[in-house]
Design an enzyme around this catalytic site. Structure first.
Site, PDB file in Angstrom:
ATOM      1  N   GLU A  54       0.819  -1.202   0.000  1.00 14.04           N
ATOM      2  CA  GLU A  54       0.000   0.000   0.000  1.00 14.04           C
ATOM      3  C   GLU A  54       0.859   1.261   0.000  1.00 14.04           C
ATOM      4  O   GLU A  54       0.581   2.230  -0.722  1.00 14.04           O
ATOM      5  CB  GLU A  54      -0.936   0.003   1.215  1.00 14.04           C
ATOM      6  CG  GLU A  54      -1.875  -1.187   1.271  1.00 14.04           C
ATOM      7  CD  GLU A  54      -1.328  -2.374   2.050  1.00 14.04           C
ATOM      8  OE1 GLU A  54      -2.122  -3.047   2.740  1.00 14.04           O
ATOM      9  OE2 GLU A  54      -0.105  -2.625   1.983  1.00 14.04           O
ATOM     10  N   ARG A 191      13.232 -24.398  -4.092  1.00 13.71           N
ATOM     11  CA  ARG A 191      13.901 -24.189  -2.807  1.00 13.71           C
ATOM     12  C   ARG A 191      13.993 -22.709  -2.465  1.00 13.71           C
ATOM     13  O   ARG A 191      13.828 -22.308  -1.306  1.00 13.71           O
ATOM     14  CB  ARG A 191      15.305 -24.795  -2.844  1.00 13.71           C
ATOM     15  CG  ARG A 191      15.337 -26.318  -2.879  1.00 13.71           C
ATOM     16  CD  ARG A 191      16.760 -26.815  -3.038  1.00 13.71           C
ATOM     17  NE  ARG A 191      16.852 -28.280  -3.073  1.00 13.71           N
ATOM     18  CZ  ARG A 191      17.974 -28.946  -3.270  1.00 13.71           C
ATOM     19  NH1 ARG A 191      19.115 -28.282  -3.455  1.00 13.71           N
ATOM     20  NH2 ARG A 191      17.967 -30.273  -3.271  1.00 13.71           N
ATOM     21  N   ASP A 207      23.774 -39.269   0.161  1.00 11.33           N
ATOM     22  CA  ASP A 207      23.886 -38.338  -0.965  1.00 11.33           C
ATOM     23  C   ASP A 207      24.767 -37.123  -0.703  1.00 11.33           C
ATOM     24  O   ASP A 207      25.180 -36.448  -1.638  1.00 11.33           O
ATOM     25  CB  ASP A 207      22.490 -37.852  -1.365  1.00 11.33           C
ATOM     26  CG  ASP A 207      21.557 -38.996  -1.755  1.00 11.33           C
ATOM     27  OD1 ASP A 207      22.068 -40.085  -2.076  1.00 11.33           O
ATOM     28  OD2 ASP A 207      20.334 -38.792  -1.729  1.00 11.33           O
ATOM     29  N   GLU A 289      12.163 -33.264   1.009  1.00 14.85           N
ATOM     30  CA  GLU A 289      12.767 -33.891  -0.163  1.00 14.85           C
ATOM     31  C   GLU A 289      13.216 -35.339   0.073  1.00 14.85           C
ATOM     32  O   GLU A 289      13.845 -35.934  -0.791  1.00 14.85           O
ATOM     33  CB  GLU A 289      13.950 -33.053  -0.652  1.00 14.85           C
ATOM     34  CG  GLU A 289      13.535 -31.752  -1.323  1.00 14.85           C
ATOM     35  CD  GLU A 289      14.602 -31.188  -2.240  1.00 14.85           C
ATOM     36  OE1 GLU A 289      15.600 -31.881  -2.512  1.00 14.85           O
ATOM     37  OE2 GLU A 289      14.434 -30.040  -2.689  1.00 14.85           O
ATOM     38  N   LEU A 295       9.335 -39.264   3.888  1.00 12.03           N
ATOM     39  CA  LEU A 295       8.178 -38.955   3.056  1.00 12.03           C
ATOM     40  C   LEU A 295       6.983 -39.820   3.463  1.00 12.03           C
ATOM     41  O   LEU A 295       5.854 -39.335   3.588  1.00 12.03           O
ATOM     42  CB  LEU A 295       8.512 -39.188   1.582  1.00 12.03           C
ATOM     43  CG  LEU A 295       9.465 -38.176   0.940  1.00 12.03           C
ATOM     44  CD1 LEU A 295      10.003 -38.708  -0.377  1.00 12.03           C
ATOM     45  CD2 LEU A 295       8.769 -36.836   0.733  1.00 12.03           C
ATOM     46  N   SER A 297       6.347 -41.119   6.339  1.00 10.08           N
ATOM     47  CA  SER A 297       5.830 -40.686   7.641  1.00 10.08           C
ATOM     48  C   SER A 297       4.895 -39.487   7.492  1.00 10.08           C
ATOM     49  O   SER A 297       3.830 -39.432   8.119  1.00 10.08           O
ATOM     50  CB  SER A 297       6.988 -40.326   8.572  1.00 10.08           C
ATOM     51  OG  SER A 297       7.778 -41.462   8.865  1.00 10.08           O
TER      52      SER A 297
END
Length: 348
Positions: A54, A191, A207, A289, A295, A297
């Protein structure tokens, strides 16, 4: 044919999304000021701690006398409290504007309804609810944060056509590249748009990722790591200080390594505990990721809002199975030979 209110609210949303990845934990807001002959000024919230939409819009109007007969469009209710900047309602009232059109109310208890009330008490005509669904969608992270008292959760992984996310391997073996190089650029862009990124112990060890947005030059998210027994080697990339790092552990908290540790109980409420901690830190979004167990869970406990899954044409024959995800998709995007499938949770 699009009416005037819809036209200018659409423009507010176009301006608002310019703040994606730059204004959190504030919402994304765009503002358009319209006079008898069209647009007088525009603005958006560009950076956290900077002027709000604004104020930027008001400052962009050259002839302030024209504001007295103007209408201001904003996709979100203006703030009426002192934060990092003064209340936007004060600036609107001081400008002499007599008409304000708002997309949706602000869910923040400090603001909700109070911005509208302040404007109406000053004699300003206020209309609320223009393109409300679209306005809610643009600030889905902000609304989830305030309504559900947790970050907006995005699940992301890539899988082969026969349902694997990686081959079975030792940590000395390179990770299997499932998708093509263009996908990595897209992931780094995502990301840069979220405040945190989360992975588990096994993924870090196998990794050794950096978890940054380096390929797009954007702001890297907070790295959130789960390491129950502090098994991750201290020479791992997550300790490189290129981005802030928070490690949840059940062990006593070390005092070095340049990262922050948070001691928590690794019980059935671990995910809820971590999300509450991130909420208390004003983290409004987190992209999960991996790996496969983490994932799974989140999916089993229904702690997710969106999922972005890359389906590759490659096959592995055997390997680490992809999470079971029996949900209807909301859309698909082809990226070369790969297909990005988008999902939204039913509660969204």
């Amino acid at each position: 044919m699009m009416n005037q209110h819809d036209k200018y609210m659409h423009r507010c949303l176009e301006l608002a999304v310019r703040g994606l990845g730059k204004v959190a934990s504030n919402p994304m807001v765009g503002c358009v000021i319209v006079g008898d002959n069209g647009t007088l000024g525009e603005g958006h919230h560009d950076v956290f701690g900077g002027p709000h939409a604004e104020v930027n819009a008001l400052n962009s109007v050259e002839n302030k006398e024209r504001l007295k007969n103007a209408t201001m469009y904003i996709n979100l209710e203006p703030c009426a409290h002192h934060g990092k900047t003064p209340p936007c309602t004060e600036a609107i009232i001081a400008s002499g504007i007599k008409n304000v059109v708002i997309g949706c109310l602000d869910p923040n208890p400090l603001v909700k309804g109070k911005g509208v009330e302040a404007l109406q008490k000053a004699g300003i005509n206020v209309e609320v609810g223009i393109l409300e669904k679209d306005c809610l969608e643009v600030n889905k992270r902000f609304f989830t944060f305030h309504d559900r008292k947790r970050p907006f959760i995005i699940l992301k992984w890539a899988q082969t056509s026969d349902g694997f996310i990686d081959k079975k391997r030792t940590k000395e073996e390179a990770q299997e590249k499932i998708t093509q190089p263009e996908v990595e650029i897209m992931v780094h862009l995502w990301r840069s748009q979220e405040q945190a990124i989360m992975i588990g112990t096994h993924t870090v060890i196998m990794d050794n990722p950096r978890l940054t947005a380096r390929k797009v030059g954007g702001q890297s998210p907070l790295r959130v790591i789960i390491d129950k027994s502090l098994k991750i080697p201290t020479n791992s990339n997550i300790f490189d200080k290129s981005a802030p790092t928070l490690i949840f552990t059940e062990q006593p908290e070390p005092s070095s390594n340049g990262v922050e540790y948070k001691n928590v109980a690794f019980d059935g409420k671990l995910i809820q505990t971590m999300l509450t901690e991130l909420y208390n830190r004003n983290i409004q979004s987190v992209i999960v990721e991996g790996g496969e167990k983490l994932l799974k869970s989140f999916i089993e406990k229904d702690y997710w809002d969106e999922a972005k899954v890359f389906y590759s044409t490659k096959t592995l024959g055997e390997g680490v199975p992809a999470p079971s995800f029996p949900f209807p998709s909301k859309g698909e995007i082809k990226i070369g030979d790969d297909t990005l499938v988008l999902y939204r949770n039913r509660h969204m």
